[in-house]
Design a protein around this motif. Sequence first.
Motif, PDB file in Angstrom:
ATOM      1  N   ASP A  75      16.744  32.952  -1.053  1.00 58.70           N
ATOM      2  CA  ASP A  75      17.324  33.750  -0.307  1.00 58.70           C
ATOM      3  C   ASP A  75      18.447  33.876   0.182  1.00 58.70           C
ATOM      4  O   ASP A  75      18.971  34.793   0.728  1.00 58.70           O
ATOM      5  CB  ASP A  75      15.618  33.939   1.250  1.00 58.70           C
ATOM      6  N   ALA A  76      18.339  32.996   0.751  1.00 59.27           N
ATOM      7  CA  ALA A  76      20.149  32.364   1.522  1.00 59.27           C
ATOM      8  C   ALA A  76      21.100  33.046   0.786  1.00 59.27           C
ATOM      9  O   ALA A  76      22.338  33.521   0.486  1.00 59.27           O
ATOM     10  CB  ALA A  76      20.396  31.545   2.381  1.00 59.27           C
ATOM     11  N   ASP A  77      20.942  32.478  -1.067  1.00 54.81           N
ATOM     12  CA  ASP A  77      21.641  32.781  -2.050  1.00 54.81           C
ATOM     13  C   ASP A  77      21.578  33.057  -2.729  1.00 54.81           C
ATOM     14  O   ASP A  77      20.499  31.803  -3.610  1.00 54.81           O
ATOM     15  CB  ASP A  77      22.581  30.899  -1.970  1.00 54.81           C
ATOM     16  N   ARG A  78      21.533  34.071  -3.388  1.00 54.45           N
ATOM     17  CA  ARG A  78      20.808  34.368  -4.906  1.00 54.45           C
ATOM     18  C   ARG A  78      21.240  33.855  -5.987  1.00 54.45           C
ATOM     19  O   ARG A  78      20.922  34.166  -6.812  1.00 54.45           O
ATOM     20  CB  ARG A  78      21.156  35.913  -4.866  1.00 54.45           C
ATOM     21  N   ARG A  79      22.643  33.129  -5.917  1.00 55.21           N
ATOM     22  CA  ARG A  79      23.206  32.387  -7.133  1.00 55.21           C
ATOM     23  C   ARG A  79      21.972  31.394  -7.416  1.00 55.21           C
ATOM     24  O   ARG A  79      22.397  30.604  -8.338  1.00 55.21           O
ATOM     25  CB  ARG A  79      24.762  31.788  -6.501  1.00 55.21           C
ATOM     26  N   LYS A  80      21.067  30.815  -6.152  1.00 57.99           N
ATOM     27  CA  LYS A  80      20.635  29.366  -6.475  1.00 57.99           C
ATOM     28  C   LYS A  80      19.114  29.654  -6.587  1.00 57.99           C
ATOM     29  O   LYS A  80      18.766  31.150  -5.792  1.00 57.99           O
ATOM     30  CB  LYS A  80      20.764  28.385  -5.066  1.00 57.99           C
ATOM     31  N   VAL A  81      18.311  28.872  -6.652  1.00 62.78           N
ATOM     32  CA  VAL A  81      17.422  28.966  -6.786  1.00 62.78           C
ATOM     33  C   VAL A  81      16.511  27.774  -6.371  1.00 62.78           C
ATOM     34  O   VAL A  81      16.546  26.955  -5.505  1.00 62.78           O
ATOM     35  CB  VAL A  81      16.481  28.561  -8.582  1.00 62.78           C
ATOM     36  N   GLU A  82      14.953  28.004  -6.036  1.00 60.03           N
ATOM     37  CA  GLU A  82      14.464  27.545  -5.204  1.00 60.03           C
ATOM     38  C   GLU A  82      13.399  26.942  -5.392  1.00 60.03           C
ATOM     39  O   GLU A  82      12.550  28.085  -6.869  1.00 60.03           O
ATOM     40  CB  GLU A  82      14.312  27.392  -3.724  1.00 60.03           C
ATOM     41  N   TYR A  83      11.915  25.983  -5.400  1.00 55.97           N
ATOM     42  CA  TYR A  83      10.807  26.020  -6.061  1.00 55.97           C
ATOM     43  C   TYR A  83       9.325  25.682  -5.141  1.00 55.97           C
ATOM     44  O   TYR A  83      10.297  24.663  -4.246  1.00 55.97           O
ATOM     45  CB  TYR A  83      10.559  24.387  -6.651  1.00 55.97           C
ATOM     46  N   ARG A  84       8.938  26.544  -5.614  1.00 57.99           N
ATOM     47  CA  ARG A  84       7.548  26.622  -4.327  1.00 57.99           C
ATOM     48  C   ARG A  84       6.411  26.505  -5.008  1.00 57.99           C
ATOM     49  O   ARG A  84       5.784  26.852  -5.792  1.00 57.99           O
ATOM     50  CB  ARG A  84       7.357  28.199  -3.480  1.00 57.99           C
ATOM     51  N   LEU A  85       5.722  25.751  -4.331  1.00 56.13           N
ATOM     52  CA  LEU A  85       4.531  25.738  -4.702  1.00 56.13           C
ATOM     53  C   LEU A  85       3.879  26.543  -4.422  1.00 56.13           C
ATOM     54  O   LEU A  85       3.917  27.721  -4.202  1.00 56.13           O
ATOM     55  CB  LEU A  85       3.373  24.533  -3.728  1.00 56.13           C
TER      56      LEU A  85
END
Length: 156
Positions: A75-85
Amino acid sequence: MRLREPLRQLAEQCSLPTALEAMGERWSFLILRASFNGLRHFEQYQSELGIARNILTNRLGRLVENGILHRRPCDADRRKVEYRLTDKGRDLLPTLVALRQWGERWETAGRATPMLVDARDGRPVALVRVTSHDGRVLMPNDLIWALPDEVTDDPA
């Protein structure tokens, strides 16, 4: 635990090998532990776990493929990805806690740091136990493997 034969023939229907295949090996469990501790970004996992980039990429991909983690834009930086459970991943918490408790008892002689405690009162969590439908703690000699048509679903 009393086993019913022919266990070898039923192995294809057993969920344990499938679950082990979905998780992979030790790095997957460490990534899972890190996810429960709030890590969400590739760089965080790599820094905290000291895992090689190629192994981390492989394990994260496998956990996403198996529906344990969800990969999405940050959400903070659309160029990055995050992994959520995912829900499926969160359901692995008792497994992770049970493995840790087993390791504390048999492998590290209770020397686990940090300790796993209840956030509300700071007291150590209770041992994970196998319990019956009515809450009794079950031991191996209290268990049998049964086929679906042999299982009683009637609460009475």
